[in-house]
Design a protein around this motif. Sequence first.
Motif, PDB file in Angstrom:
ATOM      1  N   GLN A 113      21.205  10.734  -2.942  1.00 21.57           N
ATOM      2  CA  GLN A 113      21.531   9.675  -3.903  1.00 21.57           C
ATOM      3  C   GLN A 113      22.246   8.554  -3.378  1.00 21.57           C
ATOM      4  N   GLN A 114      23.785   9.338  -2.643  1.00 18.92           N
ATOM      5  CA  GLN A 114      24.446   8.546  -1.813  1.00 18.92           C
ATOM      6  C   GLN A 114      23.946   7.688  -0.859  1.00 18.92           C
ATOM      7  N   GLN A 115      22.925   7.979  -0.178  1.00 22.18           N
ATOM      8  CA  GLN A 115      22.629   7.175   1.059  1.00 22.18           C
ATOM      9  C   GLN A 115      21.644   6.117   0.662  1.00 22.18           C
ATOM     10  N   GLY A 119      19.607   2.064   0.697  1.00 22.25           N
ATOM     11  CA  GLY A 119      18.224   1.856  -0.040  1.00 22.25           C
ATOM     12  C   GLY A 119      17.585   2.858   0.429  1.00 22.25           C
ATOM     13  N   HIS A 120      17.814   3.648   1.549  1.00 16.92           N
ATOM     14  CA  HIS A 120      16.604   4.527   1.967  1.00 16.92           C
ATOM     15  C   HIS A 120      17.632   5.915   2.378  1.00 16.92           C
ATOM     16  N   VAL A 121      16.891   6.931   2.752  1.00 20.83           N
ATOM     17  CA  VAL A 121      17.334   8.100   3.434  1.00 20.83           C
ATOM     18  C   VAL A 121      16.358   8.731   4.243  1.00 20.83           C
ATOM     19  N   ALA A 151      10.811  13.156  18.551  1.00 18.03           N
ATOM     20  CA  ALA A 151      11.088  13.997  17.470  1.00 18.03           C
ATOM     21  C   ALA A 151      12.017  13.381  16.258  1.00 18.03           C
ATOM     22  N   LYS A 152      12.816  12.555  16.821  1.00 18.81           N
ATOM     23  CA  LYS A 152      13.702  11.708  15.768  1.00 18.81           C
ATOM     24  C   LYS A 152      12.645  10.658  14.830  1.00 18.81           C
ATOM     25  N   ASN A 153      11.750  10.193  15.635  1.00 22.54           N
ATOM     26  CA  ASN A 153      10.858   9.363  14.989  1.00 22.54           C
ATOM     27  C   ASN A 153       9.753  10.168  14.012  1.00 22.54           C
ATOM     28  N   ARG A 154       9.519  11.206  14.190  1.00 26.54           N
ATOM     29  CA  ARG A 154       8.683  12.088  13.295  1.00 26.54           C
ATOM     30  C   ARG A 154       9.325  12.197  12.031  1.00 26.54           C
ATOM     31  N   ARG A 155       9.238  11.654  10.934  1.00 31.86           N
ATOM     32  CA  ARG A 155      10.138  11.875   9.881  1.00 31.86           C
ATOM     33  C   ARG A 155       9.417  11.512   8.539  1.00 31.86           C
ATOM     34  N   VAL A 156       9.909  11.638   7.488  1.00 31.49           N
ATOM     35  CA  VAL A 156       9.443  10.997   5.721  1.00 31.49           C
ATOM     36  C   VAL A 156      10.836  10.516   5.420  1.00 31.49           C
ATOM     37  N   GLU A 157      10.843   9.344   5.168  1.00 31.24           N
ATOM     38  CA  GLU A 157      11.705   8.433   4.466  1.00 31.24           C
ATOM     39  C   GLU A 157      11.596   8.365   3.031  1.00 31.24           C
ATOM     40  N   LEU A 158      12.409   8.312   2.319  1.00 28.92           N
ATOM     41  CA  LEU A 158      12.538   7.865   0.847  1.00 28.92           C
ATOM     42  C   LEU A 158      13.093   6.417   0.748  1.00 28.92           C
ATOM     43  N   VAL A 159      12.503   5.358   0.253  1.00 27.14           N
ATOM     44  CA  VAL A 159      12.921   4.128   0.121  1.00 27.14           C
ATOM     45  C   VAL A 159      12.847   3.737  -1.175  1.00 27.14           C
ATOM     46  N   LYS A 160      14.244   3.367  -1.982  1.00 27.42           N
ATOM     47  CA  LYS A 160      14.316   2.856  -3.376  1.00 27.42           C
ATOM     48  C   LYS A 160      13.386   1.746  -3.617  1.00 27.42           C
ATOM     49  N   GLN A 161      12.746   1.612  -4.703  1.00 25.17           N
ATOM     50  CA  GLN A 161      11.846   0.538  -4.987  1.00 25.17           C
ATOM     51  C   GLN A 161      12.558  -0.274  -6.077  1.00 25.17           C
ATOM     52  N   ARG A 162      12.557  -1.428  -5.751  1.00 24.82           N
ATOM     53  CA  ARG A 162      13.287  -2.411  -6.575  1.00 24.82           C
ATOM     54  C   ARG A 162      12.797  -2.521  -7.985  1.00 24.82           C
TER      55      ARG A 162
END
Length: 331
Positions: A210-212, A217-219, A317-328
Amino acid sequence: MHIFILIFLSLILPTTSVYAGDMQGSRDHPEIPRVAGSEIIGFEYNEYDAANFLKADASTKITLVNPEGKRTRILYLAKAGDKPLMVQKNYATALRQLGNANEIYSCKNTGCNRHLLATTFWTRDTMVPTEGLTHPFYLLGFSHTFTSPAYRYIDVTTDSARYHVGVSAVVIAANNSNKKFRERTVMLVEILEVSNFEATLEFVDASEMQQQIGESGHVALYGIQFDHDKATLRPESNETITEIVKALKSDSALQLYVVGHTDDVGSLTYNQDLSLKRANSVVKSLVAAGIEDSRLTALGVGPAAPVSSNDTETGRAKNRRVELVKQRTVD
């Protein structure tokens, strides 16, 4: 805990010493001890490779999983009288002592598919380099060349590393062409140390998510892991999925893009498709946990948004990830 090991065969801790009879240039894995009295007759180490482990899916069908990282394979010849099930007991005990051990799959005797064991671990393309074998392929290359199989696949997490360990123990058949090893137990031990474990250690709980998201806007989440080249979530992803659910339930207005990212190994089309499938797997998992699907949108961008260089495995390895991005939120 050491008392329990002595109940069985006992294991001896790896050292830098060379044991009599060991294959030249071979060694024990620094964290996985050998069964006392055994010797190394086959060995291979690769700084980066895909390993082979067997597991059962939801329908009990046996499938192959191929995690990537530092790969060690050791073929041990047990001392006379040691049996596969006794050997397996020792390894199970040793791995529990090493760290948080999760048994993913095991089988023994008639419960093992001997043909599958042979074709998975000991074909002409997959067998490890050996020493002292007259006919290396015939040692384990066919299901009729060994008896009394026992297989175990365990995932072990320690404070500093994550290991996948597979132990295949069998008795060499009395008619095997390798005469000096007939009716002796051999153990093929495969150890895969996850190379991007440092990234997976970056566990993000609900409050940090939540903080990030609030600040940028994303984590980025590295605790979500998939089977190699697949969109199947690994069990170790459950903890991060739980934290995402907590974050979404604590903020009912929050809507997210769930974005899959890959490295650039393979074609662009393949990676875009894989990243979308992985994002969809995460969304399905969150919906199954009670989150409304209207709050989640899966996206796959493949290798298009790297956070590090794809020229090294550490960067990939760092590029293989899942991100959560806040929708406006639209007013």
